[in-house]
Design a protein around this motif. Structure first.
Motif, PDB file in Angstrom:
ATOM      1  N   SER A 204       0.760  -1.233   0.032  1.00  0.00           N
ATOM      2  CA  SER A 204       0.026  -0.086  -0.033  1.00  0.00           C
ATOM      3  C   SER A 204       0.843   1.171  -0.103  1.00  0.00           C
ATOM      4  O   SER A 204       0.624   2.260  -0.698  1.00  0.00           O
ATOM      5  N   ALA A 205       1.780   1.241   0.832  1.00  0.00           N
ATOM      6  CA  ALA A 205       2.831   2.364   0.897  1.00  0.00           C
ATOM      7  C   ALA A 205       3.467   2.936  -0.592  1.00  0.00           C
ATOM      8  O   ALA A 205       3.326   3.905  -0.985  1.00  0.00           O
ATOM      9  N   LYS A 206       3.777   1.709  -1.240  1.00  0.00           N
ATOM     10  CA  LYS A 206       4.388   1.699  -2.453  1.00  0.00           C
ATOM     11  C   LYS A 206       3.306   2.384  -3.581  1.00  0.00           C
ATOM     12  O   LYS A 206       3.480   3.046  -4.390  1.00  0.00           O
ATOM     13  N   VAL A 207       2.244   1.808  -3.387  1.00  0.00           N
ATOM     14  CA  VAL A 207       0.947   2.145  -4.395  1.00  0.00           C
ATOM     15  C   VAL A 207       0.637   3.561  -4.235  1.00  0.00           C
ATOM     16  O   VAL A 207       0.575   4.255  -4.917  1.00  0.00           O
ATOM     17  N   ILE A 208       0.648   4.027  -2.944  1.00  0.00           N
ATOM     18  CA  ILE A 208       0.143   5.447  -2.561  1.00  0.00           C
ATOM     19  C   ILE A 208       1.339   6.403  -2.920  1.00  0.00           C
ATOM     20  O   ILE A 208       1.141   7.298  -3.751  1.00  0.00           O
ATOM     21  N   ALA A 209       2.651   5.915  -2.563  1.00  0.00           N
ATOM     22  CA  ALA A 209       3.577   6.667  -3.035  1.00  0.00           C
ATOM     23  C   ALA A 209       3.798   6.846  -4.621  1.00  0.00           C
ATOM     24  O   ALA A 209       3.767   8.165  -5.007  1.00  0.00           O
ATOM     25  N   ILE A 210       3.353   6.113  -5.093  1.00  0.00           N
ATOM     26  CA  ILE A 210       3.743   6.114  -6.874  1.00  0.00           C
ATOM     27  C   ILE A 210       2.522   7.018  -7.305  1.00  0.00           C
ATOM     28  O   ILE A 210       2.611   7.732  -8.239  1.00  0.00           O
ATOM     29  N   THR A 211       1.259   6.934  -6.593  1.00  0.00           N
ATOM     30  CA  THR A 211       0.174   7.650  -7.083  1.00  0.00           C
ATOM     31  C   THR A 211       0.389   9.062  -7.072  1.00  0.00           C
ATOM     32  O   THR A 211       0.249   9.835  -7.534  1.00  0.00           O
ATOM     33  N   ALA A 216       1.820  14.570  -8.669  1.00  0.00           N
ATOM     34  CA  ALA A 216       2.757  15.479  -8.537  1.00  0.00           C
ATOM     35  C   ALA A 216       3.526  16.027  -9.794  1.00  0.00           C
ATOM     36  O   ALA A 216       3.364  17.211 -10.372  1.00  0.00           O
ATOM     37  N   LEU A 217       4.042  14.940 -10.479  1.00  0.00           N
ATOM     38  CA  LEU A 217       4.747  15.113 -11.677  1.00  0.00           C
ATOM     39  C   LEU A 217       3.998  15.490 -12.922  1.00  0.00           C
ATOM     40  O   LEU A 217       4.313  16.367 -13.451  1.00  0.00           O
ATOM     41  N   ILE A 218       3.202  14.386 -13.228  1.00  0.00           N
ATOM     42  CA  ILE A 218       2.151  14.334 -14.486  1.00  0.00           C
ATOM     43  C   ILE A 218       1.016  15.552 -14.214  1.00  0.00           C
ATOM     44  O   ILE A 218       0.784  16.368 -15.287  1.00  0.00           O
ATOM     45  N   GLY A 219       0.414  15.428 -13.212  1.00  0.00           N
ATOM     46  CA  GLY A 219      -0.701  16.436 -13.022  1.00  0.00           C
ATOM     47  C   GLY A 219      -0.097  17.836 -12.924  1.00  0.00           C
ATOM     48  O   GLY A 219      -0.551  18.723 -13.577  1.00  0.00           O
ATOM     49  N   GLY A 220       1.115  18.188 -12.219  1.00  0.00           N
ATOM     50  CA  GLY A 220       1.579  19.385 -11.947  1.00  0.00           C
ATOM     51  C   GLY A 220       2.035  20.021 -13.295  1.00  0.00           C
ATOM     52  O   GLY A 220       1.972  21.169 -13.562  1.00  0.00           O
ATOM     53  N   ALA A 221       2.629  18.958 -14.206  1.00  0.00           N
ATOM     54  CA  ALA A 221       3.070  19.331 -15.452  1.00  0.00           C
ATOM     55  C   ALA A 221       1.979  19.761 -16.396  1.00  0.00           C
ATOM     56  O   ALA A 221       1.887  20.902 -17.107  1.00  0.00           O
ATOM     57  N   PHE A 222       0.841  18.974 -16.466  1.00  0.00           N
ATOM     58  CA  PHE A 222      -0.505  19.451 -17.086  1.00  0.00           C
ATOM     59  C   PHE A 222      -0.985  20.741 -16.606  1.00  0.00           C
ATOM     60  O   PHE A 222      -1.518  21.657 -17.147  1.00  0.00           O
ATOM     61  N   PHE A 223      -0.867  20.887 -15.182  1.00  0.00           N
ATOM     62  CA  PHE A 223      -1.594  22.057 -14.625  1.00  0.00           C
ATOM     63  C   PHE A 223      -0.700  23.626 -15.113  1.00  0.00           C
ATOM     64  O   PHE A 223      -1.187  24.362 -15.315  1.00  0.00           O
ATOM     65  N   GLY A 278      -3.680   6.233 -15.739  1.00  0.00           N
ATOM     66  CA  GLY A 278      -4.406   5.098 -15.778  1.00  0.00           C
ATOM     67  C   GLY A 278      -3.738   4.173 -16.967  1.00  0.00           C
ATOM     68  O   GLY A 278      -3.802   2.836 -16.717  1.00  0.00           O
ATOM     69  N   ALA A 279      -3.133   4.799 -18.088  1.00  0.00           N
ATOM     70  CA  ALA A 279      -2.841   4.131 -19.019  1.00  0.00           C
ATOM     71  C   ALA A 279      -1.201   3.603 -18.847  1.00  0.00           C
ATOM     72  O   ALA A 279      -1.006   2.263 -19.287  1.00  0.00           O
ATOM     73  N   PHE A 280      -0.460   4.259 -18.263  1.00  0.00           N
ATOM     74  CA  PHE A 280       0.891   3.969 -18.102  1.00  0.00           C
ATOM     75  C   PHE A 280       1.522   3.668 -16.855  1.00  0.00           C
ATOM     76  O   PHE A 280       2.520   2.867 -16.662  1.00  0.00           O
ATOM     77  N   VAL A 281       0.792   4.191 -15.611  1.00  0.00           N
ATOM     78  CA  VAL A 281       1.455   3.989 -14.329  1.00  0.00           C
ATOM     79  C   VAL A 281       0.776   2.955 -13.693  1.00  0.00           C
ATOM     80  O   VAL A 281       1.345   2.117 -13.064  1.00  0.00           O
ATOM     81  N   LYS A 282      -0.748   2.836 -13.651  1.00  0.00           N
ATOM     82  CA  LYS A 282      -1.405   1.889 -13.014  1.00  0.00           C
ATOM     83  C   LYS A 282      -0.977   0.397 -13.638  1.00  0.00           C
ATOM     84  O   LYS A 282      -0.762  -0.301 -12.513  1.00  0.00           O
ATOM     85  N   PRO A 283      -0.733   0.240 -14.830  1.00  0.00           N
ATOM     86  CA  PRO A 283      -0.389  -1.325 -15.044  1.00  0.00           C
ATOM     87  C   PRO A 283       0.649  -1.714 -14.349  1.00  0.00           C
ATOM     88  O   PRO A 283       1.085  -2.724 -14.127  1.00  0.00           O
ATOM     89  N   TYR A 284       1.685  -0.606 -14.245  1.00  0.00           N
ATOM     90  CA  TYR A 284       3.155  -1.076 -13.616  1.00  0.00           C
ATOM     91  C   TYR A 284       2.793  -1.524 -12.265  1.00  0.00           C
ATOM     92  O   TYR A 284       3.334  -2.352 -11.755  1.00  0.00           O
ATOM     93  N   ILE A 285       2.014  -0.690 -11.405  1.00  0.00           N
ATOM     94  CA  ILE A 285       1.597  -1.043 -10.061  1.00  0.00           C
ATOM     95  C   ILE A 285       1.030  -2.555 -10.092  1.00  0.00           C
ATOM     96  O   ILE A 285       1.244  -3.058  -9.163  1.00  0.00           O
ATOM     97  N   LEU A 286       0.055  -2.490 -11.037  1.00  0.00           N
ATOM     98  CA  LEU A 286      -0.837  -3.856 -10.937  1.00  0.00           C
ATOM     99  C   LEU A 286       0.027  -5.172 -11.158  1.00  0.00           C
ATOM    100  O   LEU A 286      -0.175  -6.036 -10.301  1.00  0.00           O
TER     101      LEU A 286
END
Length: 332
Positions: A204-211, A216-223, A278-286
């Motif tokens: 869970s810590a890994k999942v939450i940290a990656i999320t 921060a990185l992807i969403g921040g860049a789009f913002f 959802g397309a590129f990060v979630k599958p890695y976590i999954l």
């Protein structure tokens, strides 16, 4: 197989799902516009133009739902099937994309079965989160800002992130156990997930940290890009400034200048981040979650008492358990 190799070889499903969604969004925006322009050039009156535009939008919306939503879910199922196979057997077919599509077709006689299973696992996670919030409301009463509500909200958010992978893991369990009905496998998969929650919570810590880092990185860049681009469009900023000038906060004070622009950019950034994540990060976590899940499931068979507990916690689970006793419409 290493997690990175499984992720890389199943990534085509994510790319195809993202491309399909983008094309459908373009269609959703373009079809009503084309209808409006075409009817205008044909000399029809304003009411006829609006009617044609509305019909075109409805058609585009139906196409979007069927092609992007429906098709996207089936691509997700194919990806989960291949991730499960890679983790469980340590190898993958040469053409994972075609093999994934075949796995979905052979496991589900009709797409409605898949949707039924997906809705059931979603219902389980939603009902558990709702139950936690209900407990908090019972402690705080009408005070929604009370300590219990705040703590429950934080815990519920964390649990929602972790439990989100229950849907994928249960689906993976369906592919892993093709000898029994899809509904029975879904119930078993959910039981395995909750039965081994301590083991899975280590991720869970890994999942939450990656999320969080992804946001921060992807969403921040789009913002940042949205803020720079939209902030340079004077007609838009003028309208947003008028909204800020007329709006007030709950205490009656004025809304700070630039608030509407920030909110608009934040919404755009969240929508775009959700698609990329959802397309590129979630599958890695999954892949990582699925590996722990299958290892735990193989080491410990589903226990009867967990079935009973989940039946009491979730109507969706009980419904699936009832269906499991029937002849499931799936092709093993």
């Amino acid at each position: 197989m290493k997690n990175s190799e499984i992720y890389r070889r199943t990534l085509k499903f994510s790319v195809m799902r993202l491309v399909r969604t983008v094309l459908c969004l373009v269609l959703l925006a373009a079809l009503p516009l084309v209808a409006f322009v075409a009817t205008g050039m044909a000399g029809l009156d304003e009411m006829a133009q609006l009617a044609a535009t509305g019909v075109a939008f409805i058609i585009a919306l139906i196409v979007f739902y069927v092609v992007a939503h429906y098709g996207g879910y089936l691509l997700t199922a194919g990806q989960v099937a291949m991730i499960t196979e890679g983790v469980a057997t340590g190898q993958l077919p040469e053409d994972t994309y075609e093999a994934g599509k075949r796995a979905v077709k052979s496991r589900f006689a009709t797409a409605s079965v898949y949707y039924g299973l997906w809705s059931i696992t979603k219902a389980i996670t939603n009902e558990i989160s709702a139950g936690m919030n209900a407990i908090a409301r019972g402690i705080d009463g009408d005070n929604q800002n009370g300590a219990a509500s705040v703590i429950a909200g934080i815990i519920s958010a964390v649990v929602s992130v972790v439990l989100e992978y229950l849907n994928y893991c249960s689906l993976g369990w369906v592919f892993l156990h093709g000898e029994q009905s899809a509904f029975k496998s879904t119930c078993d998969g959910a039981v395995v997930y909750f039965q081994n929650w301590k083991t899975l919570m280590k991720n869970s810590a890994k999942v939450i940290a990656i999320t969080v880092v992804s946001l921060a990185l992807i969403g921040g860049a789009f913002f940042g890009v949205a803020y720079l681009v939209l902030g340079s469009i004077e007609p838009l900023t003028a309208v947003l400034s008028q909204i800020d000038a007329t709006a007030t906060l709950e205490d009656g004070s004025a809304v700070p200048a630039g608030t509407s622009l920030i909110v608009l950019c934040a919404v755009i950034a969240l929508v775009l981040w959700s698609g990329i994540h959802g397309a590129f990060v979630k599958p890695y976590i999954l892949v990582s979650v699925m590996r722990r899940y299958i290892e735990a499931g193989r080491a410990d068979t589903p226990q009867v008492d967990v079935y009973e507990k989940l039946s009491g916690m979730s109507k969706g689970f009980k419904k699936a358990l009832d269906r499991a006793g029937e002849e499931a419409p799936s092709a093993a």
